[in-house]
Motif scaffolding. Structure first.
Motif, PDB file in Angstrom:
ATOM      1  N   LEU A  66       9.236  -3.134  -1.698  1.00 29.10           N
ATOM      2  CA  LEU A  66       7.417  -3.976  -1.300  1.00 29.10           C
ATOM      3  C   LEU A  66       7.000  -3.244  -0.230  1.00 29.10           C
ATOM      4  CD1 LEU A  66       8.609  -7.438  -2.168  1.00 29.10           C
ATOM      5  CD2 LEU A  66       7.579  -5.767  -3.751  1.00 29.10           C
ATOM      6  N   GLY A  67       7.677  -3.000   0.808  1.00 32.27           N
ATOM      7  CA  GLY A  67       6.662  -2.411   1.950  1.00 32.27           C
ATOM      8  C   GLY A  67       6.162  -1.292   1.570  1.00 32.27           C
ATOM      9  N   ARG A  68       6.519  -0.421   0.595  1.00 31.03           N
ATOM     10  CA  ARG A  68       5.825   0.653   0.006  1.00 31.03           C
ATOM     11  C   ARG A  68       4.394   0.599  -0.895  1.00 31.03           C
ATOM     12  NH1 ARG A  68       6.136   4.399   3.245  1.00 31.03           N
ATOM     13  NH2 ARG A  68       5.535   5.734   1.596  1.00 31.03           N
ATOM     14  N   LEU A  69       4.472  -0.699  -1.252  1.00 34.28           N
ATOM     15  CA  LEU A  69       3.229  -0.931  -2.236  1.00 34.28           C
ATOM     16  C   LEU A  69       1.929  -0.402  -1.562  1.00 34.28           C
ATOM     17  CD1 LEU A  69       4.016  -4.516  -3.623  1.00 34.28           C
ATOM     18  CD2 LEU A  69       4.156  -2.481  -4.855  1.00 34.28           C
TER      19      LEU A  69
ATOM     20  N   ALA B  95       2.493   2.576 -10.618  1.00 33.24           N
ATOM     21  CA  ALA B  95       3.321   3.798 -10.431  1.00 33.24           C
ATOM     22  C   ALA B  95       4.698   3.518  -9.938  1.00 33.24           C
ATOM     23  CB  ALA B  95       2.625   4.739  -9.385  1.00 33.24           C
ATOM     24  N   ALA B  96       5.709   4.329 -10.318  1.00 32.35           N
ATOM     25  CA  ALA B  96       6.987   4.244  -9.904  1.00 32.35           C
ATOM     26  C   ALA B  96       7.126   4.862  -8.443  1.00 32.35           C
ATOM     27  CB  ALA B  96       8.050   4.836 -11.041  1.00 32.35           C
ATOM     28  N   PRO B  97       8.051   4.241  -7.893  1.00 32.40           N
ATOM     29  CA  PRO B  97       8.238   4.829  -6.305  1.00 32.40           C
ATOM     30  C   PRO B  97       8.630   6.122  -6.620  1.00 32.40           C
ATOM     31  CG  PRO B  97       9.403   2.653  -6.736  1.00 32.40           C
ATOM     32  CD  PRO B  97       9.018   3.182  -8.034  1.00 32.40           C
ATOM     33  N   ASN B  98       8.270   7.170  -5.526  1.00 34.49           N
ATOM     34  CA  ASN B  98       8.387   8.336  -5.431  1.00 34.49           C
ATOM     35  C   ASN B  98       9.530   8.908  -4.567  1.00 34.49           C
ATOM     36  OD1 ASN B  98       7.087   8.442  -3.104  1.00 34.49           O
ATOM     37  ND2 ASN B  98       5.110   9.136  -3.952  1.00 34.49           N
TER      38      ASN B  98
END
Length: 258
Positions: A105-108, A115-118
């Motif tokens: 969630l910290g990457r949102l 988008a999917a996490p990269n």
């Protein structure tokens, strides 16, 4: 050292805020430098957590707050979330979430809508979980964690943002002494990387490890100075009614009962 706009992480001027109909912060002015750790301390009810929430843009207030030279009130939410990470007290989390999912969630703020996490997101989350020693139970659900373990995952979520400024409210809550020491080492590593950390702490001896200290009482800042400065020590002893005394022990300042 001369303070310039480029060396300031947070600049707050004439901050006033109320809870209900009671004003709890009374015209606070505060300048926090970049690449330094500032601890905020004071008696219960001094307004420490309220001030931190204002600096994070989480509470309405009058006055102005600037983050990295930009007015916080006009900074777009996405940009603010990329530049400033928040770790609050007693944060509620879904027990069904896994450790990995919560940290992700910290990457949102860095992801496009839906988008999917990269690869960069995965790398940031792994780095954060390893830094908080939560990597080995990344597949576990939060409902199966102790309070201290959950706190470490919440810290990992904040680290995963990779923000320039981290605000932490009682980050040592539920952590045992070894993991408190790990937190201290982690903060020092962040400062070495050029990050800025601002933390509210009840553990005065840990707070004295910081570069700067902000001392509060009754909704006001009574002192701001270097943690090694004797003037700061006297102000700290005074705000706790001389019930503590600051002493040097093994090369570090500690607070002991007086």
């Amino acid at each position: 050292m001369k303070t310039t706009v480029h060396s300031i992480a947070i600049d707050a001027q004439d901050i006033r805020t109320s809870l209900g109909h009671t004003e709890v912060l009374h015209g606070i002015g505060l300048t926090l430098q970049r690449s330094r750790w500032t601890s905020i301390v004071g008696p219960n009810g001094a307004g420490k957590s309220t001030l931190l929430k204002v600096l994070a843009g989480l509470l309405p207030h009058t006055g102005s707050v600037a983050l990295l030279g930009q007015p916080l009130a006009t900074l777009p939410g996405r940009a603010r979330a990329q530049q400033l990470a928040w770790l609050g007290q007693n944060e509620s989390t879904g027990d069904d979430l896994t450790v990995w999912d919560l940290a992700m969630l910290g990457r949102l703020p860095h992801q496009s809508w839906l988008a999917a996490p990269n690869a960069a997101d995965h790398a940031a989350v792994e780095q954060a979980l390893r830094a908080t020693q939560a990597w080995d139970w990344r597949a576990r659900s939060l409902g199966h964690l102790s309070g201290g373990e959950r706190q470490r995952v919440l810290l990992a979520r904040a680290l995963a943002v990779q923000a320039q400024v981290l605000l932490m409210d009682e980050p040592l809550a539920n952590l045992d002494p070894p993991h408190q020491a790990d937190w201290l080492a982690m903060v020092r590593a962040l400062i070495a990387q050029g990050k800025t950390v601002v933390s509210v702490l009840h553990e005065i001896s840990f707070a004295l490890h910081a570069d700067q200290m902000v001392i509060m009482a009754q909704g006001c800042v009574t002192h701001q100075g270097n943690c090694s400065d004797p003037t700061t020590h006297r102000a700290l002893e005074a705000v706790f009614d001389k019930r503590i005394a600051i002493h040097a022990l093994s090369g570090q300042w500690v607070a002991l009962p007086n």
